[in-house]
Enzyme design. Structure first.
Site, PDB file in Angstrom:
ATOM      1  N   MET A  30       0.843  -1.379  -0.153  1.00  0.00           N
ATOM      2  CA  MET A  30      -0.044  -0.057   0.107  1.00  0.00           C
ATOM      3  C   MET A  30       0.764   1.470  -0.024  1.00  0.00           C
ATOM      4  SD  MET A  30      -3.470  -0.600   1.958  1.00  0.00           S
ATOM      5  CE  MET A  30      -3.037  -0.296   3.533  1.00  0.00           C
ATOM      6  N   GLU A  35      12.213  -0.079   4.987  1.00  0.00           N
ATOM      7  CA  GLU A  35      13.014  -1.293   4.812  1.00  0.00           C
ATOM      8  C   GLU A  35      12.281  -2.731   4.797  1.00  0.00           C
ATOM      9  OE1 GLU A  35      16.509  -0.777   7.230  1.00  0.00           O
ATOM     10  OE2 GLU A  35      16.690   1.316   7.140  1.00  0.00           O
ATOM     11  N   HIS A  37       9.319  -3.243   3.381  1.00  0.00           N
ATOM     12  CA  HIS A  37       9.160  -3.698   2.111  1.00  0.00           C
ATOM     13  C   HIS A  37      10.513  -4.028   1.279  1.00  0.00           C
ATOM     14  CE1 HIS A  37       5.865  -1.110   3.281  1.00  0.00           C
ATOM     15  NE2 HIS A  37       5.026  -1.864   2.920  1.00  0.00           N
ATOM     16  N   ASP A 150       2.005  -9.155   9.698  1.00  0.00           N
ATOM     17  CA  ASP A 150       0.846  -9.084   9.706  1.00  0.00           C
ATOM     18  C   ASP A 150       0.509 -10.703   9.380  1.00  0.00           C
ATOM     19  OD1 ASP A 150       0.024  -6.522   9.699  1.00  0.00           O
ATOM     20  OD2 ASP A 150       0.765  -6.332   7.560  1.00  0.00           O
ATOM     21  N   SER A 186       4.359   1.064   8.017  1.00  0.00           N
ATOM     22  CA  SER A 186       3.944   2.545   7.573  1.00  0.00           C
ATOM     23  C   SER A 186       3.443   3.279   8.636  1.00  0.00           C
ATOM     24  CB  SER A 186       3.339   2.172   6.310  1.00  0.00           C
ATOM     25  OG  SER A 186       3.984   1.756   5.231  1.00  0.00           O
TER      26      SER A 186
END
Length: 283
Positions: A30, A35, A37, A150, A186
């Site tokens: 999203m 870092e 990602h 997650d 994020s």
């Protein structure tokens, strides 16, 4: 790196890569990349011939009163990070490209979404499953990389891909952490300085629970209570839930045996933060 905005361009790129015998890696995000990602993109780069990443703030997975409008965005930074991480194609669609009309079709993964984040955020996982199924259909056969932070999302995506016989290998990558143990997210940008100092208690609390299991405790309630006690040492961190569950199904386990996950979620000022730790407990 090439940046595109249309479904047709992504399909053409992935189909060309596979036609030449190349394996495609895919990292859906999203945006507001960090870092964590980049570590997913690096994993895809190491295993695949071509890497596709997407940046799309999916409105379907935000409930009423959640931070859809305020969700952090910085496409210039995202583009630079993706390029540095070795992404070949960055897909940045607008909402009209992904949802050109009213959305009347959705994907719901039952049971596994009924608790934890699914209970706290009704409709969230239907939005996640729907957009991920759509992205998988766009990219086609690939390996898709998700972070373990997650964990419930990983379980939902794996089950959806298996149940729908999608030609996608779902790869779970270790949670990326700051030096003090805080899981990268994020939404960490929302934390004040004091909240940022308090937030790493989640990782310490999970480790305290893991230490209890390592010492031989198999009673889930005792382990969960130990995690909750550790979280309570930080008054700025308000516990939402803690659970010791089956790693695959998220079902309660008592006694604790096999592959398990300790899950924790808490409100730290404005954001809700998630973390977890995986354990293997011999029978």
């Amino acid at each position: 790196m090439q940046t595109v905005t249309t479904i047709a361009e992504v399909r053409a790129f992935a189909e060309e890569a596979r036609a030449g015998g190349g394996a495609v890696g895919f990292v859906p995000t999203m945006g507001y990349l960090h870092e964590g990602h980049a570590s997913l993109m690096a994993a895809a780069r190491a295993e695949c011939d071509r890497v596709v990443a997407s940046v799309f703030v999916n409105p379907l997975q935000f409930g009423a009163g959640e931070d859809l409008g305020a969700y952090p965005r910085d496409i210039e930074r995202d583009t630079a990070l993706a390029a540095a991480a070795g992404v070949d194609l960055l897909f940045v669609p607008g909402a009209a490209e992904m949802y050109p009309g009213a959305v009347v079709t959705s994907v719901r993964v039952a049971e596994i979404t009924d608790r934890f984040e699914g209970a706290t955020r009704p409709g969230h996982f239907a939005g996640v499953a729907t957009v991920v199924a759509k992205l998988f259909a766009i990219v086609g056969p690939c390996s898709a990389y998700f972070g373990e932070k997650d964990w419930q999302q990983v379980c939902v995506v794996r089950r959806m891909a298996a149940d729908l016989s999608l030609p996608v290998r779902v790869v779970a990558c270790p949670t990326s952490r700051e030096p003090d143990g805080l899981a990268r997210s994020s939404r960490n940008v929302y934390l004040t300085d004091d909240e940022r100092s308090a937030a790493p208690v989640l990782r310490r609390a999970l480790q305290a629970g893991a230490d209890l299991v390592a010492a031989g405790v198999r009673d889930a309630a005792r382990v969960e209570a130990r995690v909750a006690e550790a979280v309570a040492t930080e008054p700025l961190v308000v516990l939402d839930y803690v659970a010791a569950v089956s790693a695959d199904t998220l079902a309660p386990l008592d006694p604790l045996v096999g592959e398990i996950r300790l899950l924790v979620a808490a409100r730290v000022g404005r954001p809700r933060l998630l973390d977890n730790i995986g354990l293997t407990v011999p029978a």
